[in-house]
Scaffold this motif. Sequence first.
Motif, PDB file in Angstrom:
ATOM      1  N   THR A  71       1.248  -7.949   4.794  1.00 24.60           N
ATOM      2  CA  THR A  71       1.875  -7.170   5.852  1.00 24.60           C
ATOM      3  C   THR A  71       1.446  -5.716   5.751  1.00 24.60           C
ATOM      4  O   THR A  71       1.292  -5.179   4.648  1.00 24.60           O
ATOM      5  CB  THR A  71       3.416  -7.235   5.740  1.00 24.60           C
ATOM      6  OG1 THR A  71       3.827  -8.584   5.847  1.00 24.60           O
ATOM      7  CG2 THR A  71       4.098  -6.422   6.819  1.00 24.60           C
ATOM      8  N   TYR A  72       1.254  -5.085   6.914  1.00 27.63           N
ATOM      9  CA  TYR A  72       0.995  -3.643   6.992  1.00 27.63           C
ATOM     10  C   TYR A  72       2.037  -3.054   7.942  1.00 27.63           C
ATOM     11  O   TYR A  72       2.333  -3.639   8.988  1.00 27.63           O
ATOM     12  CB  TYR A  72      -0.410  -3.356   7.534  1.00 27.63           C
ATOM     13  CG  TYR A  72      -0.609  -1.908   7.899  1.00 27.63           C
ATOM     14  CD1 TYR A  72      -0.848  -0.961   6.913  1.00 27.63           C
ATOM     15  CD2 TYR A  72      -0.507  -1.480   9.207  1.00 27.63           C
ATOM     16  CE1 TYR A  72      -0.999   0.381   7.232  1.00 27.63           C
ATOM     17  CE2 TYR A  72      -0.657  -0.149   9.544  1.00 27.63           C
ATOM     18  CZ  TYR A  72      -0.906   0.780   8.552  1.00 27.63           C
ATOM     19  OH  TYR A  72      -1.042   2.103   8.872  1.00 27.63           O
ATOM     20  N   GLY A  73       2.583  -1.905   7.589  1.00 26.14           N
ATOM     21  CA  GLY A  73       3.560  -1.236   8.447  1.00 26.14           C
ATOM     22  C   GLY A  73       3.325   0.258   8.476  1.00 26.14           C
ATOM     23  O   GLY A  73       2.804   0.848   7.516  1.00 26.14           O
TER      24      GLY A  73
ATOM     25  N   PHE B 152       1.734  -4.727   1.869  1.00 23.83           N
ATOM     26  CA  PHE B 152       2.283  -5.650   0.888  1.00 23.83           C
ATOM     27  C   PHE B 152       1.457  -6.930   0.890  1.00 23.83           C
ATOM     28  O   PHE B 152       1.096  -7.426   1.955  1.00 23.83           O
ATOM     29  CB  PHE B 152       3.724  -6.055   1.235  1.00 23.83           C
ATOM     30  CG  PHE B 152       4.653  -4.901   1.453  1.00 23.83           C
ATOM     31  CD1 PHE B 152       5.294  -4.307   0.386  1.00 23.83           C
ATOM     32  CD2 PHE B 152       4.917  -4.428   2.737  1.00 23.83           C
ATOM     33  CE1 PHE B 152       6.173  -3.255   0.586  1.00 23.83           C
ATOM     34  CE2 PHE B 152       5.786  -3.382   2.942  1.00 23.83           C
ATOM     35  CZ  PHE B 152       6.418  -2.789   1.867  1.00 23.83           C
ATOM     36  N   VAL B 153       1.192  -7.454  -0.280  1.00 24.33           N
ATOM     37  CA  VAL B 153       0.582  -8.778  -0.423  1.00 24.33           C
ATOM     38  C   VAL B 153       1.392  -9.510  -1.478  1.00 24.33           C
ATOM     39  O   VAL B 153       1.643  -8.958  -2.563  1.00 24.33           O
ATOM     40  CB  VAL B 153      -0.893  -8.694  -0.863  1.00 24.33           C
ATOM     41  CG1 VAL B 153      -1.472 -10.071  -1.108  1.00 24.33           C
ATOM     42  CG2 VAL B 153      -1.719  -7.939   0.154  1.00 24.33           C
ATOM     43  N   ASN B 154       1.844 -10.729  -1.149  1.00 22.89           N
ATOM     44  CA  ASN B 154       2.593 -11.468  -2.156  1.00 22.89           C
ATOM     45  C   ASN B 154       2.193 -12.938  -2.184  1.00 22.89           C
ATOM     46  O   ASN B 154       1.611 -13.461  -1.235  1.00 22.89           O
ATOM     47  CB  ASN B 154       4.105 -11.303  -1.988  1.00 22.89           C
ATOM     48  CG  ASN B 154       4.654 -11.937  -0.735  1.00 22.89           C
ATOM     49  OD1 ASN B 154       4.325 -13.069  -0.381  1.00 22.89           O
ATOM     50  ND2 ASN B 154       5.518 -11.216  -0.050  1.00 22.89           N
TER      51      ASN B 154
ATOM     52  N   TYR C  18       2.243  -7.167  -4.683  1.00 24.49           N
ATOM     53  CA  TYR C  18       1.629  -5.849  -4.845  1.00 24.49           C
ATOM     54  C   TYR C  18       1.979  -5.028  -3.609  1.00 24.49           C
ATOM     55  O   TYR C  18       1.867  -5.513  -2.485  1.00 24.49           O
ATOM     56  CB  TYR C  18       0.104  -5.949  -4.974  1.00 24.49           C
ATOM     57  CG  TYR C  18      -0.573  -4.602  -4.894  1.00 24.49           C
ATOM     58  CD1 TYR C  18      -0.506  -3.711  -5.964  1.00 24.49           C
ATOM     59  CD2 TYR C  18      -1.225  -4.200  -3.736  1.00 24.49           C
ATOM     60  CE1 TYR C  18      -1.097  -2.459  -5.879  1.00 24.49           C
ATOM     61  CE2 TYR C  18      -1.824  -2.952  -3.649  1.00 24.49           C
ATOM     62  CZ  TYR C  18      -1.749  -2.088  -4.718  1.00 24.49           C
ATOM     63  OH  TYR C  18      -2.326  -0.851  -4.635  1.00 24.49           O
ATOM     64  N   GLN C  19       2.405  -3.775  -3.820  1.00 25.58           N
ATOM     65  CA  GLN C  19       2.736  -2.878  -2.726  1.00 25.58           C
ATOM     66  C   GLN C  19       1.945  -1.589  -2.852  1.00 25.58           C
ATOM     67  O   GLN C  19       1.795  -1.056  -3.952  1.00 25.58           O
ATOM     68  CB  GLN C  19       4.226  -2.514  -2.742  1.00 25.58           C
ATOM     69  CG  GLN C  19       5.149  -3.668  -2.573  1.00 25.58           C
ATOM     70  CD  GLN C  19       6.616  -3.229  -2.619  1.00 25.58           C
ATOM     71  OE1 GLN C  19       6.948  -2.083  -2.891  1.00 25.58           O
ATOM     72  NE2 GLN C  19       7.504  -4.169  -2.329  1.00 25.58           N
ATOM     73  N   PHE C  20       1.442  -1.103  -1.722  1.00 27.90           N
ATOM     74  CA  PHE C  20       0.832   0.221  -1.653  1.00 27.90           C
ATOM     75  C   PHE C  20       1.600   0.999  -0.603  1.00 27.90           C
ATOM     76  O   PHE C  20       1.764   0.541   0.529  1.00 27.90           O
ATOM     77  CB  PHE C  20      -0.645   0.154  -1.269  1.00 27.90           C
ATOM     78  CG  PHE C  20      -1.266   1.516  -1.141  1.00 27.90           C
ATOM     79  CD1 PHE C  20      -1.616   2.235  -2.268  1.00 27.90           C
ATOM     80  CD2 PHE C  20      -1.454   2.090   0.102  1.00 27.90           C
ATOM     81  CE1 PHE C  20      -2.161   3.510  -2.153  1.00 27.90           C
ATOM     82  CE2 PHE C  20      -1.992   3.361   0.230  1.00 27.90           C
ATOM     83  CZ  PHE C  20      -2.357   4.070  -0.907  1.00 27.90           C
ATOM     84  N   LEU C  21       2.105   2.157  -0.986  1.00 31.33           N
ATOM     85  CA  LEU C  21       2.930   2.974  -0.102  1.00 31.33           C
ATOM     86  C   LEU C  21       2.341   4.379  -0.035  1.00 31.33           C
ATOM     87  O   LEU C  21       1.872   4.910  -1.047  1.00 31.33           O
ATOM     88  CB  LEU C  21       4.359   3.045  -0.652  1.00 31.33           C
ATOM     89  CG  LEU C  21       4.941   1.672  -0.981  1.00 31.33           C
ATOM     90  CD1 LEU C  21       5.553   1.657  -2.352  1.00 31.33           C
ATOM     91  CD2 LEU C  21       5.914   1.256   0.064  1.00 31.33           C
ATOM     92  N   SER C  22       2.340   4.964   1.161  1.00 26.15           N
ATOM     93  CA  SER C  22       1.863   6.337   1.291  1.00 26.15           C
ATOM     94  C   SER C  22       2.707   7.084   2.304  1.00 26.15           C
ATOM     95  O   SER C  22       3.359   6.482   3.155  1.00 26.15           O
ATOM     96  CB  SER C  22       0.386   6.374   1.704  1.00 26.15           C
ATOM     97  OG  SER C  22       0.223   5.901   3.020  1.00 26.15           O
TER      98      SER C  22
ATOM     99  N   ARG D 229       2.750  -0.432  -6.718  1.00 24.57           N
ATOM    100  CA  ARG D 229       3.658  -1.092  -7.658  1.00 24.57           C
ATOM    101  C   ARG D 229       3.493  -2.602  -7.553  1.00 24.57           C
ATOM    102  O   ARG D 229       3.067  -3.123  -6.531  1.00 24.57           O
ATOM    103  CB  ARG D 229       5.097  -0.668  -7.449  1.00 24.57           C
ATOM    104  CG  ARG D 229       5.666  -0.955  -6.090  1.00 24.57           C
ATOM    105  CD  ARG D 229       7.051  -0.356  -5.959  1.00 24.57           C
ATOM    106  NE  ARG D 229       7.601  -0.602  -4.645  1.00 24.57           N
ATOM    107  CZ  ARG D 229       8.732  -0.103  -4.212  1.00 24.57           C
ATOM    108  NH1 ARG D 229       9.451   0.672  -5.004  1.00 24.57           N
ATOM    109  NH2 ARG D 229       9.174  -0.375  -3.016  1.00 24.57           N
ATOM    110  N   ILE D 230       3.842  -3.260  -8.626  1.00 27.54           N
ATOM    111  CA  ILE D 230       3.823  -4.720  -8.691  1.00 27.54           C
ATOM    112  C   ILE D 230       5.246  -5.171  -8.991  1.00 27.54           C
ATOM    113  O   ILE D 230       5.905  -4.628  -9.875  1.00 27.54           O
ATOM    114  CB  ILE D 230       2.849  -5.219  -9.773  1.00 27.54           C
ATOM    115  CG1 ILE D 230       1.422  -4.829  -9.399  1.00 27.54           C
ATOM    116  CG2 ILE D 230       2.968  -6.724  -9.929  1.00 27.54           C
ATOM    117  CD1 ILE D 230       0.375  -5.222 -10.418  1.00 27.54           C
ATOM    118  N   LEU D 231       5.701  -6.164  -8.240  1.00 28.49           N
ATOM    119  CA  LEU D 231       7.050  -6.681  -8.412  1.00 28.49           C
ATOM    120  C   LEU D 231       6.985  -8.174  -8.695  1.00 28.49           C
ATOM    121  O   LEU D 231       6.096  -8.875  -8.194  1.00 28.49           O
ATOM    122  CB  LEU D 231       7.880  -6.462  -7.139  1.00 28.49           C
ATOM    123  CG  LEU D 231       8.132  -5.015  -6.746  1.00 28.49           C
ATOM    124  CD1 LEU D 231       7.070  -4.529  -5.802  1.00 28.49           C
ATOM    125  CD2 LEU D 231       9.484  -4.893  -6.127  1.00 28.49           C
TER     126      LEU D 231
END
Length: 167
Positions: free
Chosen positions: A101-103, A124-126, A141-145, A158-160
């Motif tokens: 997902t991209y937002g 997000f990729v899970n 895996y999440q990438f936030l900016s 971050r990785i959850l």
Amino acid sequence: KAGGLSYSAAALVKQNSYETVTADDSAMAFAVFGAASMAVSDMSTVRGAINYTDGANSYLYRSGGADAYIDVNGDLENLSGMGGTIGASMSLGGGRTINATYGMTKLDVDDLAPTTNETIENAFVNYQWTPVKNVMMGVEYQFLSRENVDGTDGDASRILFASQYNF
């Protein structure tokens, strides 16, 4: 719903207000939302949503933004924002799925402090799997900016991990 396409729309109206000992004001606010999901095959789905708000940013996807502010004259001014998401899911069989997902959210906050978040993006990729009945596990895996009004920016990764047992 029509075949493999599911869709929805929503709207809301609310009132923003404030009151102190010496002043008060209010402003009507609204938001509109649209979303769709399409089963491309029996194993994959794409989905997206778009949102617009005027004074209702708390309803805007991951904005974290204020709904309104009090200007120098003591008037309550609504803040607007727009955002959207797009994503895809794929079933890998055997209780396993992968999702991406991209937002993005953009707020009209030029009148606020230079360090106020103006643009927020995330990806997000899970991977989720069900190793045994009633147990779901996942890793993401999440990438936030973000970018502020003054152009400064920052990002984080971050990785959850998660597990869930359904009774």
